[in-house]
Design a protein around this motif. Structure first.
Motif: not given
Length: 320
Positions: A254-273
């Protein structure tokens, strides 16, 4: 994603504590995902590992330990600086309080803010918080390795710095004769990681490599059950590494793609939960974890100090 109560503010149910004897004179206290503590008997003294959050909580642990030994506490070893690990120190009446030199510096730099932050996040652990006399200051520090002779035929206890990880000052306690490792929060066994003050890439690589290289037969992590046997110990180390690697991959994308902190949180939550979501403190930790990793990927070398106010700002920013 539904809005969640702040951190562990609603986790108020008492956890069942279990005292385990890992070897002759080697003890661990675990409590369903609460912070673990331990103790090692010397010939005529004790070394205690971690201090709990308050003197009252520490006294309860010591009362259980006194059912096994009445030796005085000569050394209190602190794996790192976080308040719920150190602020109960006065209950031990230890001759020497040992920590890494970076931990002492971190107490000076951010100990007061961390105290307020952690007690706000985890109020249940802060039993009778008004009994804390002040910050806990190490009286003996080291940079790489410190060995304590346990006396008689009990061998030695080796304190080691394995590199930056959960904080920049984490140490482990190694009993080579008994092959028992107290790893602090560098390893968690079926408990989620808190990485809000971490150095993710160092931790996931060289630091965990050094921890694994002890080839321990029993491992007491920061939270979760004691890992017994090489297979279980290695699994705990690799579970910790996997959690970090997934975070680095997902937040990094997400960081490399220019997304937001919230985008990163939601993507990481989905990957780990799916794997970790039901484990202790997962929902509590992840917003702070992602925030720190985002900063790290943005070039912020050292963690920004967490305050009670910043805790709430980050939490609110990442909830729906």
């Amino acid at each position: 994603m539904a809005r969640k109560s702040f951190a562990s503010s609603e986790d108020l149910a008492e956890k069942e504590q279990t005292l385990e004897v890992l070897a002759d004179g080697v003890y661990a206290l675990t409590a369903e995902g609460d912070p673990n503590v331990g103790a090692i008997e010397g010939e005529d003294f004790l070394v205690c590992f971690e201090a709990m959050a308050t003197p009252v909580a520490a006294a309860e642990w010591l009362a259980k330990l006194r059912e096994h030994t009445d030796k005085p506490v000569r050394y209190l070893v602190l794996s790192h600086y976080h308040a719920v690990r150190v602020l109960g120190a006065s209950a031990f009446d230890a001759d020497v309080i040992v920590a890494h030199e970076n931990t002492k510096a971190l107490v000076a730099e951010r100990g007061l803010q961390d105290w307020e932050s952690e007690f706000g996040r985890m109020p249940r652990l802060a039993k009778q918080a008004d009994t804390v006399p002040g910050l806990t200051w190490p009286t003996l520090t080291f940079s790489d390795r410190l060995t304590i002779d346990l006396g008689g035929d009990r061998g030695e206890l080796v304190l080691r710095y394995c590199g930056r990880g959960h904080t920049e000052g984490d140490i482990v306690a190694w009993l080579p004769r008994q092959r028992v490792l107290f790893a602090g929060d560098l390893v968690e066994a079926e408990a989620a990681l808190y990485t809000g003050d971490a150095f993710h890439r160092d931790w996931a690589s060289s630091t965990l490599d050094r921890v694994k290289a002890f080839s321990a037969e029993s491992l007491v992590g920061g939270r979760g059950a004691v890992s017994r046997g090489r297979e279980a110990v290695d699994a705990a180390v690799e579970q910790t590494r996997h959690f970090l690697d997934v975070m680095i991959t997902e937040v990094g994308a997400v960081h490399q793609a220019g997304g937001t902190l919230k985008d990163a949180f939601e993507r990481t939550h989905a990957a780990l939960s799916g794997t970790y979501g039901r484990w202790p403190i997962f929902e509590h930790c992840l917003p702070f974890d992602v925030s720190r990793l985002w900063d790290e990927l943005s070039g912020v070398e050292r963690p920004v100090i967490w305050t009670a106010e910043r805790d709430r700002e980050v939490w609110d920013q990442l909830q729906d």
